[in-house]
Design an enzyme around this catalytic site. Structure first.
Site, PDB file in Angstrom:
ATOM      1  N   HIS A 105      39.511  35.596  19.662  1.00  0.00           N
ATOM      2  CA  HIS A 105      40.127  34.423  20.296  1.00  0.00           C
ATOM      3  C   HIS A 105      39.529  33.109  19.798  1.00  0.00           C
ATOM      4  O   HIS A 105      39.719  32.059  20.419  1.00  0.00           O
ATOM      5  CB  HIS A 105      39.993  34.496  21.828  1.00  0.00           C
ATOM      6  CG  HIS A 105      40.796  35.588  22.443  1.00  0.00           C
ATOM      7  ND1 HIS A 105      40.578  36.043  23.727  1.00  0.00           N
ATOM      8  CD2 HIS A 105      41.798  36.355  21.953  1.00  0.00           C
ATOM      9  CE1 HIS A 105      41.422  37.024  23.998  1.00  0.00           C
ATOM     10  NE2 HIS A 105      42.176  37.238  22.950  1.00  0.00           N
ATOM     11  N   LEU A 195      31.988  44.994  36.304  1.00  0.00           N
ATOM     12  CA  LEU A 195      31.528  44.770  37.683  1.00  0.00           C
ATOM     13  C   LEU A 195      32.408  45.553  38.659  1.00  0.00           C
ATOM     14  O   LEU A 195      31.923  46.107  39.642  1.00  0.00           O
ATOM     15  CB  LEU A 195      31.597  43.273  38.008  1.00  0.00           C
ATOM     16  CG  LEU A 195      30.789  42.769  39.201  1.00  0.00           C
ATOM     17  CD1 LEU A 195      29.304  43.070  39.009  1.00  0.00           C
ATOM     18  CD2 LEU A 195      30.998  41.264  39.391  1.00  0.00           C
TER      19      LEU A 195
HETATM   20  N1  APR Z   1      28.979  42.065  34.736  1.00  0.00           N
HETATM   21  C1  APR Z   1      30.029  42.853  34.318  1.00  0.00           C
HETATM   22  N2  APR Z   1      31.338  42.507  34.501  1.00  0.00           N
HETATM   23  C2  APR Z   1      31.579  41.340  35.124  1.00  0.00           C
HETATM   24  C3  APR Z   1      30.539  40.489  35.594  1.00  0.00           C
HETATM   25  C4  APR Z   1      29.191  40.903  35.372  1.00  0.00           C
HETATM   26  N3  APR Z   1      28.158  40.170  35.780  1.00  0.00           N
HETATM   27  N4  APR Z   1      31.108  39.398  36.219  1.00  0.00           N
HETATM   28  C5  APR Z   1      32.449  39.583  36.135  1.00  0.00           C
HETATM   29  N5  APR Z   1      32.728  40.744  35.492  1.00  0.00           N
HETATM   30  C6  APR Z   1      34.050  41.307  35.171  1.00  0.00           C
HETATM   31  C7  APR Z   1      35.098  41.049  36.243  1.00  0.00           C
HETATM   32  O1  APR Z   1      35.106  42.103  37.181  1.00  0.00           O
HETATM   33  C8  APR Z   1      36.385  40.990  35.428  1.00  0.00           C
HETATM   34  O2  APR Z   1      36.948  42.296  35.322  1.00  0.00           O
HETATM   35  O3  APR Z   1      34.499  40.627  34.024  1.00  0.00           O
HETATM   36  C9  APR Z   1      35.922  40.537  34.050  1.00  0.00           C
HETATM   37  C10 APR Z   1      36.308  39.105  33.695  1.00  0.00           C
HETATM   38  O4  APR Z   1      37.706  39.064  33.586  1.00  0.00           O
HETATM   39  P1  APR Z   1      38.447  37.718  33.115  1.00  0.00           P
HETATM   40  O5  APR Z   1      37.932  36.582  33.871  1.00  0.00           O
HETATM   41  O6  APR Z   1      39.895  38.028  33.180  1.00  0.00           O
HETATM   42  O7  APR Z   1      37.978  37.513  31.601  1.00  0.00           O
HETATM   43  P2  APR Z   1      38.469  38.280  30.283  1.00  0.00           P
HETATM   44  O8  APR Z   1      38.890  39.670  30.594  1.00  0.00           O
HETATM   45  O9  APR Z   1      37.436  38.099  29.256  1.00  0.00           O
HETATM   46  O10 APR Z   1      39.767  37.401  29.901  1.00  0.00           O
HETATM   47  C11 APR Z   1      40.478  37.776  28.752  1.00  0.00           C
HETATM   48  O11 APR Z   1      41.945  35.916  28.998  1.00  0.00           O
HETATM   49  O12 APR Z   1      42.054  33.790  29.722  1.00  0.00           O
HETATM   50  C12 APR Z   1      42.108  34.551  28.592  1.00  0.00           C
HETATM   51  O13 APR Z   1      41.523  34.071  26.342  1.00  0.00           O
HETATM   52  C13 APR Z   1      40.977  34.227  27.622  1.00  0.00           C
HETATM   53  O14 APR Z   1      39.511  35.749  26.428  1.00  0.00           O
HETATM   54  C14 APR Z   1      40.105  35.488  27.679  1.00  0.00           C
HETATM   55  C15 APR Z   1      41.082  36.557  28.078  1.00  0.00           C
END
Ligand code: APR
Length: 232
Positions: A105, A195
């Protein structure tokens, strides 16, 4: 043992960087269609630049955590047999010492000129319209893959998923494609470390819940322990 690790915002959460969809996440304070699409950039470049300038500045206030460090330990043991594919645009993997990282990304610390198509390492703001170091035009945009744009290096990623013996997903909600479908392309064993169970948790052979700073070091110890046992 060829391993592909996918990381998402959850791996950087304990370093102090907001995730997107958790409570208090970036998409609670901002409409992604207003700050993370090419249409939004055309309509209001100042708003978009400000959003990414703030995130780029925030990087200076955080540092890698034990999960990033553990993946560097794994890289030292596996070398080219490890590929970290990250959805994250932060530099915490690299700051921990990782070298085998692919950002699908884009990266916050890269600016892309829409006139000459050159990319430039960039630490400062872009909001004031600095000139492109190559062509001089004030047409630098964040080098981020926005919604509706094609992620970087998908051929490399698909090949690595096809060749891997183990695919591990860390800290991602599994709602954004194509990353959410990687588990289906992976031919090897599959493991989720998150998580809470992600949207795609049922597609993984195993899913473990907990904070990345606990789950990832424990998993790396386990894998390297197994590797030591089988090689002795
Ligand atoms: N340890 C492990 N997992 C965690 C923690 C932690 N401390 N804190 C949060 N999480 C998990 C949450 O449970 C959730 O499932 O991380 C995940 C974060 O999800 P999102 O906020 O949706 O982020 P991500 O999956 O990286 O988003 C994907 O979406 O917005 C677009 O381009 C952006 O790269 C991003 C893509």
């Amino acid at each position: 043992m060829r391993v592909v690790v996918l990381t998402g915002a959850g791996i950087s959460a304990e370093s102090g960087l907001s995730t997107f969809r958790d409570s208090g996440g970036l998409w609670e304070g901002h409409d992604p269609m207003q700050v993370a699409t090419p249409e939004a950039f055309a309509a209001d470049p100042d708003l978009v630049q400000r959003f990414y300038d703030e995130r780029r500045a925030a990087l200076a206030r955080v540092r890698p955590n034990a999960a990033h460090d553990a993946l560097v330990r794994l890289e030292r043991a596996l070398g080219d047999d490890l590929l970290v594919v990250t959805q994250n645009v932060d530099d915490l993997h690299e700051r921990a010492g990782a070298t085998r990282v692919h950002h699908i990304h884009g990266r916050l610390q890269s600016a892309w000129c829409t006139t000459c198509d050159e990319r430039h390492e960039w630490d400062g703001p872009l909001g004031h319209g600095p000139p492109c170091p190559w062509c001089g035009q004030a047409t630098l945009r964040p080098d981020i893959v926005w919604f509706g744009e094609i992620p970087y290096g998908m051929d490399l990623v698909e090949q690595a998923l096809w060749d891997c013996d183990l695919f591990v997903s860390i800290g991602t909600s599994g709602v954004v494609y194509p990353a959410a479908a990687f588990v289906h392309s992976a031919r090897g064993a599959t493991l989720e470390l998150n998580l809470e169970p992600s949207e795609g948790a049922s597609a993984f052979a195993e899913s473990r819940q907990g904070p990345a700073t606990q789950l990832v070091p424990a998993w790396v110890d386990e894998l390297l322990g197994e590797a030591t046992r089988t090689s002795s």
